[in-house]
Design an enzyme around this catalytic site. Structure first.
Site, PDB file in Angstrom:
ATOM      1  N   GLY A  46       0.075  -3.209   1.064  1.00  0.00           N
ATOM      2  CA  GLY A  46       0.829  -2.743  -0.087  1.00  0.00           C
ATOM      3  C   GLY A  46       1.491  -1.416   0.226  1.00  0.00           C
ATOM      4  CD  GLN A  51       1.689   4.317  -0.139  1.00  0.00           C
ATOM      5  OE1 GLN A  51       1.900   3.220  -0.612  1.00  0.00           O
ATOM      6  NE2 GLN A  51       0.705   4.537   0.728  1.00  0.00           N
ATOM      7  CB  CYS A  99      -4.374   4.485   0.627  1.00  0.00           C
ATOM      8  SG  CYS A  99      -2.712   4.973   0.160  1.00  0.00           S
ATOM      9  CG  LEU A 100      -0.557   1.764   4.794  1.00  0.00           C
ATOM     10  CD1 LEU A 100       0.826   1.138   4.743  1.00  0.00           C
ATOM     11  CD2 LEU A 100      -1.237   1.466   6.127  1.00  0.00           C
ATOM     12  CG  HIS A 141      -4.050   1.082  -4.010  1.00  0.00           C
ATOM     13  ND1 HIS A 141      -5.171   1.617  -3.415  1.00  0.00           N
ATOM     14  CD2 HIS A 141      -2.993   1.649  -3.365  1.00  0.00           C
ATOM     15  CE1 HIS A 141      -4.795   2.469  -2.484  1.00  0.00           C
ATOM     16  NE2 HIS A 141      -3.488   2.502  -2.417  1.00  0.00           N
ATOM     17  CD  GLU A 142       0.342  -0.245  -2.985  1.00  0.00           C
ATOM     18  OE1 GLU A 142       0.995   0.811  -2.920  1.00  0.00           O
ATOM     19  OE2 GLU A 142      -0.576  -0.516  -2.182  1.00  0.00           O
ATOM     20  CG  HIS A 145       0.516   4.952  -4.282  1.00  0.00           C
ATOM     21  ND1 HIS A 145       0.038   6.126  -3.755  1.00  0.00           N
ATOM     22  CD2 HIS A 145      -0.087   3.961  -3.575  1.00  0.00           C
ATOM     23  CE1 HIS A 145      -0.820   5.851  -2.772  1.00  0.00           C
ATOM     24  NE2 HIS A 145      -0.917   4.549  -2.651  1.00  0.00           N
TER      25      HIS A 145
HETATM   26 NI    NI Z   1      -2.012   3.456  -1.267  1.00  0.00          NI
END
Ligand code: NI
Length: 185
Positions: A46, A51, A99-100, A141-142, A145
């Site tokens: 995701g 991000q 998470c990235l 989760h996204e 963000h």
């Molecule tokens: Ni994330």
């Protein structure tokens, strides 16, 4: 085009993203393609626009990589512009998240088990869909963000304490990743 991914500690990850301008159809399509490419390049499931440094309400998710563990995710791929949650179940579930933007970290997070989301797809067609289990998890989760929230904000206090040192390091740019990252305070 593959974008660098902004690390925890970057200001853009703490901003409330603004609605995307739906009249920029071609631009949005290109951005969604780039986000999918950036997500796959980093082996992520995701990615939200903040991000990659773009503070707009846009996200992509792809569950195919996780289909071995969660068979229901096979073929699960969504690209969402201006998503809004229209329903959250009272029933919750707990999953381990990563998470990235927070490489090397994970925590068990409790969230509503089912949600309904209204959004515009890659063709900017408006849709409303219900998601459950891990799909609902990935989306929440996204979606977080887009409101400047990262998953560790929702971790249990004890877990947060355990992760504090690592979080500090990432915010200083100390992170080992297979993909290009960026830190902009
Ligand atoms: Ni994330």
């Amino acid at each position: 085009m593959i974008y660098p991914i902004y690390l925890y500690g970057s200001h853009v990850l703490r901003e409330k993203a603004v609605e995307a301008d739906l009249s920029r159809k071609e631009e949005l399509k290109k951005l969604l393609d780039d986000m999918v490419e950036t997500m796959h390049n980093a082996d992520g499931c995701g990615l939200a626009a903040p991000q990659i440094g773009i503070s707009e309400r846009i996200l992509v998710v792809d569950g195919n990589e996780l289909a071995d563990r969660y068979p229901a995710l096979k073929g699960f791929h969504r690209e969402m512009v201006n998503p809004t949650v229209t329903f959250e179940s009272e029933e919750t579930s707990e999953y381990n998240e990563g998470c990235l933007s927070l490489p090397g970290l994970d925590a068990d997070i409790v969230r509503p088990k089912r949600i309904k989301v209204r959004y515009h797809d890659a063709d900017l067609v408006e849709k409303e869909e219900e998601f459950d289990e891990f799909a609902a998890r990935m989306l929440q989760h996204e979606l977080d963000h887009l409101d400047g929230i990262v998953f560790t904000d929702r971790a249990r206090p004890i877990r947060k304490k355990m992760l504090a040192g690592k979080l500090n390091n990432i915010a200083k740019g100390i992170a080992r990743t297979s993909y290009r990252v960026k830190l902009e305070k």
